[in-house]
Design a protein around this motif. Structure first.
Motif, short mmCIF file in Angstrom:
data_model
loop_
_atom_site.label_atom_id
_atom_site.label_comp_id
_atom_site.label_asym_id
_atom_site.label_seq_id
_atom_site.Cartn_x
_atom_site.Cartn_y
_atom_site.Cartn_z
N LEU A 54 0.84 -1.19 0.00
CA LEU A 54 0.00 0.00 0.00
C LEU A 54 0.88 1.25 0.00
O LEU A 54 1.81 1.35 0.81
CB LEU A 54 -0.91 0.03 1.23
CG LEU A 54 -2.27 -0.67 1.10
CD1 LEU A 54 -2.09 -2.16 0.82
CD2 LEU A 54 -3.11 -0.46 2.34
N PRO A 105 0.60 5.31 0.30
CA PRO A 105 -0.30 6.42 0.61
C PRO A 105 -0.31 7.50 -0.48
O PRO A 105 -1.36 8.07 -0.77
CB PRO A 105 0.26 6.98 1.93
CG PRO A 105 1.03 5.84 2.53
CD PRO A 105 1.60 5.09 1.37
N ASP A 106 0.88 7.76 -1.07
CA ASP A 106 0.95 8.79 -2.11
C ASP A 106 2.13 8.48 -3.03
O ASP A 106 3.28 8.64 -2.63
CB ASP A 106 1.13 10.17 -1.47
CG ASP A 106 1.02 11.31 -2.50
OD1 ASP A 106 0.96 11.01 -3.71
OD2 ASP A 106 1.00 12.47 -2.08
N ARG A 114 -2.89 8.91 -6.82
CA ARG A 114 -1.90 9.09 -5.75
C ARG A 114 -1.86 7.88 -4.81
O ARG A 114 -0.84 7.24 -4.69
CB ARG A 114 -2.20 10.39 -4.99
CG ARG A 114 -2.21 11.60 -5.92
CD ARG A 114 -2.27 12.92 -5.22
NE ARG A 114 -1.00 13.23 -4.55
CZ ARG A 114 -0.68 14.44 -4.12
NH1 ARG A 114 -1.52 15.46 -4.28
NH2 ARG A 114 0.47 14.65 -3.52
N ALA A 115 -2.94 7.58 -4.13
CA ALA A 115 -2.96 6.41 -3.25
C ALA A 115 -3.07 5.14 -4.10
O ALA A 115 -3.88 5.08 -5.03
CB ALA A 115 -4.11 6.48 -2.26
N ALA A 164 -6.50 2.23 -7.13
CA ALA A 164 -5.90 3.54 -6.86
C ALA A 164 -6.96 4.59 -6.62
O ALA A 164 -8.09 4.50 -7.11
CB ALA A 164 -5.01 3.95 -8.03
N ARG A 165 -6.56 5.59 -5.84
CA ARG A 165 -7.39 6.77 -5.60
C ARG A 165 -6.69 7.98 -6.21
O ARG A 165 -5.46 8.11 -6.10
CB ARG A 165 -7.59 6.98 -4.10
CG ARG A 165 -8.49 5.94 -3.45
CD ARG A 165 -8.51 6.07 -1.95
NE ARG A 165 -9.52 5.19 -1.35
CZ ARG A 165 -9.60 4.92 -0.05
NH1 ARG A 165 -8.74 5.50 0.80
NH2 ARG A 165 -10.53 4.11 0.41
N ALA A 193 -4.70 11.90 -2.37
CA ALA A 193 -3.75 11.31 -1.42
C ALA A 193 -4.50 10.89 -0.16
O ALA A 193 -4.32 11.46 0.93
CB ALA A 193 -2.64 12.31 -1.09
N ASP A 194 -5.36 9.90 -0.32
CA ASP A 194 -6.19 9.39 0.76
C ASP A 194 -5.86 7.92 0.93
O ASP A 194 -6.38 7.07 0.21
CB ASP A 194 -7.67 9.61 0.41
CG ASP A 194 -8.61 9.10 1.48
OD1 ASP A 194 -8.14 8.83 2.61
OD2 ASP A 194 -9.82 8.94 1.20
N ALA A 195 -4.96 7.61 1.85
CA ALA A 195 -4.45 6.25 2.01
C ALA A 195 -5.56 5.28 2.37
O ALA A 195 -6.54 5.63 3.05
CB ALA A 195 -3.36 6.22 3.07
#
Length: 275
Positions: free
Chosen positions: A131, A133-134, A154-155, A175-176, A179-181
């Motif tokens: 995982l 986070p960014d 980013r995530a 992925a998101r 930047a929202d882990a």
């Protein structure tokens, strides 16, 4: 040495030479067939298929999403991811992305393959989820960070598709764009999703299955592998040496190993003579 013995040796030598020529001719013919299949010259055009390779750049209408990506789409609102990709793995490299995989994720995977590092390759090697986070600020993979523009996401979560002690057959990437882990509960949901996708892929890798993946996966060979074979034959390189050369040359040019391999197969580039 008797005349009879000498005659047998001569005949044996001629047979060996003839056999070597026949094998070399067969190898050249096979290599040419692979080149034609990858480039689309002299054979069926390389277009969208139910499980197209990320190496494919056809211009026709995209194929419908695979069942695996349809499951991902259904889970996206629950786990809250914006894009997903499911990639199958060959013995040494990423082999193909299932239809419906996000193009930006696939491009990111190609860059990882070019530089030899990144979250997907790490997930495959460690056989556990990775995982990030960014990805814009990640420092674990400096070559990847320098290999191209920042991706639009980013995530990132990369989870191997595996069961028991069997090596991973693929990787799920979610992925998101922000930047929202991914949190612990979302990671658990992604693990369960990876289990479902693993079962589906393993079923469809059975050639007897109605929607078998195997014929599709084998339809277009890995361009990097075929190009490495061409360079090996042309310049007397070892297979690994040729593959490493393709990746290094692609990195220095700011491209991917796949795009350079296709240029080699089309006669538009040669990393040995181009300098």
């Amino acid at each position: 040495m008797g005349v009879e013995t000498s005659g047998r040796l001569v005949a044996h030598s001629r047979a060996l030479v003839l056999g070597a020529r026949q094998r070399d001719s067969a190898l050249r013919e096979r290599n040419q067939q692979l080149v034609e299949r990858v480039t689309g010259r002299g054979g069926p055009a390389v277009g969208p298929r139910p499980a197209p390779s990320p190496l494919t750049t056809g211009t026709r209408e995209p194929a419908p999403a695979s069942p695996e990506l349809a499951v991902c789409a259904a889970m996206a609102p629950v786990v809250r991811f914006d894009r997903a990709a499911v990639v199958l793995l060959a013995a040494e490299d990423l082999h193909s992305a299932l239809a419906g995989s996000d193009a930006a994720l696939v491009a990111h995977l190609q860059r990882q393959l070019t530089v030899g590092e990144g979250p997907v390759l790490e997930a495959r090697r460690r056989r556990c989820g990775v995982l990030v986070p960014d990805v814009h600020s990640a420092t674990s993979w400096p070559l990847l960070a320098a290999a191209g523009p920042r991706p639009p996401f980013r995530a990132l979560a990369a989870l191997p598709l595996q069961t028991g002690g069997v090596p991973p057959v693929g990787v799920l990437c979610a992925a998101r764009d922000g930047a929202d882990a991914f949190g612990a509960s979302e990671r658990a949901a992604l693990d369960r999703l990876a289990d479902v996708l693993t079962a589906s892929v393993l079923l469809r890798l059975d050639e007897q299955h109605p929607t078998a993946l195997a014929p599709v996966v084998d339809d277009v060979p890995d361009a990097v592998s075929v190009a490495a074979g061409v360079l090996r034959q042309r310049h007397g390189l070892g297979v690994e040496e040729a593959r490493a050369l393709l990746r290094a040359a692609a990195f220095s040019r700011g491209g991917t190993a796949e795009s350079l391999a296709r240029a080699v197969l089309a006669g538009q580039a040669d990393p040995v003579t181009d300098g």
